[in-house]
Design an enzyme around this catalytic site. Structure first.
Site, PDB file in Angstrom:
ATOM      1  N   ASN A  14      21.107 -20.481 -10.802  1.00 21.89           N
ATOM      2  CA  ASN A  14      20.807 -21.058 -12.186  1.00 21.89           C
ATOM      3  C   ASN A  14      21.608 -22.106 -13.273  1.00 21.89           C
ATOM      4  O   ASN A  14      20.238 -23.492 -13.364  1.00 21.89           O
ATOM      5  CB  ASN A  14      21.446 -19.560 -13.626  1.00 21.89           C
ATOM      6  CG  ASN A  14      19.955 -18.601 -13.303  1.00 21.89           C
ATOM      7  OD1 ASN A  14      19.034 -18.775 -13.772  1.00 21.89           O
ATOM      8  ND2 ASN A  14      20.501 -18.210 -13.349  1.00 21.89           N
ATOM      9  N   HIS A 109      19.863 -13.825 -18.944  1.00 21.63           N
ATOM     10  CA  HIS A 109      19.851 -12.229 -18.740  1.00 21.63           C
ATOM     11  C   HIS A 109      19.039 -12.007 -18.104  1.00 21.63           C
ATOM     12  O   HIS A 109      17.963 -11.302 -17.798  1.00 21.63           O
ATOM     13  CB  HIS A 109      20.635 -11.672 -20.251  1.00 21.63           C
ATOM     14  CG  HIS A 109      20.765 -10.050 -19.680  1.00 21.63           C
ATOM     15  ND1 HIS A 109      21.471  -9.645 -19.564  1.00 21.63           N
ATOM     16  CD2 HIS A 109      19.776  -8.972 -20.189  1.00 21.63           C
ATOM     17  CE1 HIS A 109      22.134  -8.713 -19.314  1.00 21.63           C
ATOM     18  NE2 HIS A 109      21.081  -8.586 -20.065  1.00 21.63           N
TER      19      HIS A 109
HETATM   20  C1  GRF Z   1      21.861 -13.835 -12.766  1.00 23.84           C
HETATM   21  O1  GRF Z   1      21.493 -12.707 -12.544  1.00 23.84           O
HETATM   22  C2  GRF Z   1      22.625 -14.117 -14.413  1.00 23.84           C
HETATM   23  O2  GRF Z   1      21.474 -13.620 -15.286  1.00 23.84           O
HETATM   24  C3  GRF Z   1      23.244 -13.518 -14.237  1.00 23.84           C
HETATM   25  O3  GRF Z   1      23.987 -13.144 -13.152  1.00 23.84           O
HETATM   26  C4  GRF Z   1      23.823 -13.822 -12.264  1.00 23.84           C
HETATM   27  C5  GRF Z   1      24.087 -14.588 -11.056  1.00 23.84           C
HETATM   28  O4  GRF Z   1      23.699 -16.177 -11.641  1.00 23.84           O
HETATM   29  N1  GRF Z   1      24.189 -13.257 -15.496  1.00 23.84           N
HETATM   30  P1  GRF Z   1      24.755 -17.560 -11.523  1.00 23.84           P
HETATM   31  O5  GRF Z   1      23.490 -17.526  -9.584  1.00 23.84           O
HETATM   32  O6  GRF Z   1      25.430 -17.586 -11.161  1.00 23.84           O
HETATM   33  O7  GRF Z   1      23.496 -18.114 -11.968  1.00 23.84           O
END
Ligand code: GRF
Length: 207
Positions: A14, A109
């Protein structure tokens, strides 16, 4: 130009979607000045380093609540942070920080809140619960962060269908693709003051 801090705890996909959205101008008038991780040695820190973004590790468990709050507030002040984005961040922020940054902190989320959220609902646990419930839709939610867990006002949601041949892993993959689309959209609206409140409910209004 608004200064962002992105808080992470894992791979940082993200975070990468935000870095790419700023590079391609999908997000305007903002820069990521700081990445704060709750853990050492996570891939998100390598992504920050690769893109020349300052980073710090602040682990909640290694200090008192007050020390933790002061350390975070100190960093955010040093980098003159305007907005905070929780992107795969697994710790709970201290109340003093959420009060100080009221309506300036958002979280992504991986479910359609209020379903499959709250204490214990994070990462793959969410998607396993969706799978076991036989829910026919899932999705992702971006919401403001208040003093609770996944309880702040919802800004944007987008859904995905769950099919008979889906597994918890394929549901997670579909939802993560959605996350990488809606989080940059909300950050762009947030930093450009395009989130308007209607009877206590936030909506994006680019008009
Ligand atoms: C994602 O699905 C986020 O919504 C959750 O953790 C997952 C991993 O996110 N909280 P990232 O690849 O570390 O951004």
């Amino acid at each position: 130009m608004k200064c962002l801090a992105v808080l992470v705890s894992g791979s940082g996909s993200n975070l990468q979607s935000l870095i790419d959205a700023i590079a391609t101008k999908k997000i305007s008038n903002a820069t990521i000045e700081l990445v704060i991780s709750s853990k050492n040695d996570v891939y998100a820190l390598q992504r920050a380093n690769k893109h020349g973004i300052a980073s710090a590790v602040v682990a909640r468990r290694q200090q008192s609540e007050t020390e933790y709050q002061n350390r975070l507030l100190g960093l955010l002040k040093d980098y003159q942070i305007d907005y905070i984005v929780l992107a795969g961040f697994l710790d709970i922020l201290p109340k003093g920080l959420t009060d100080h940054y009221r309506h300036r902190i958002i979280n992504i989320h991986p479910s359609l809140i209020p379903a499959f959220c709250g204490k214990g609902f994070y990462g793959m646990r969410v998607h396993q619960a969706v799978y076991q419930s036989a829910a026919k839709v899932s999705g992702a939610t971006v919401h403001f962060v208040d003093g609770g867990i996944d309880s702040g006002a919802i800004i944007m949601q987008r859904s995905v269908e769950v099919f008979a041949d889906d597994t918890a892993e394929t549901i997670a993959q579909k939802v993560l693709q959605i996350e990488h689309i809606i989080l940059p959209e909300v950050v762009d609206a947030l930093v450009n003051q395009q989130i308007k409140w209607y009877d206590g409910r936030p909506f994006i209004n680019k008009g």
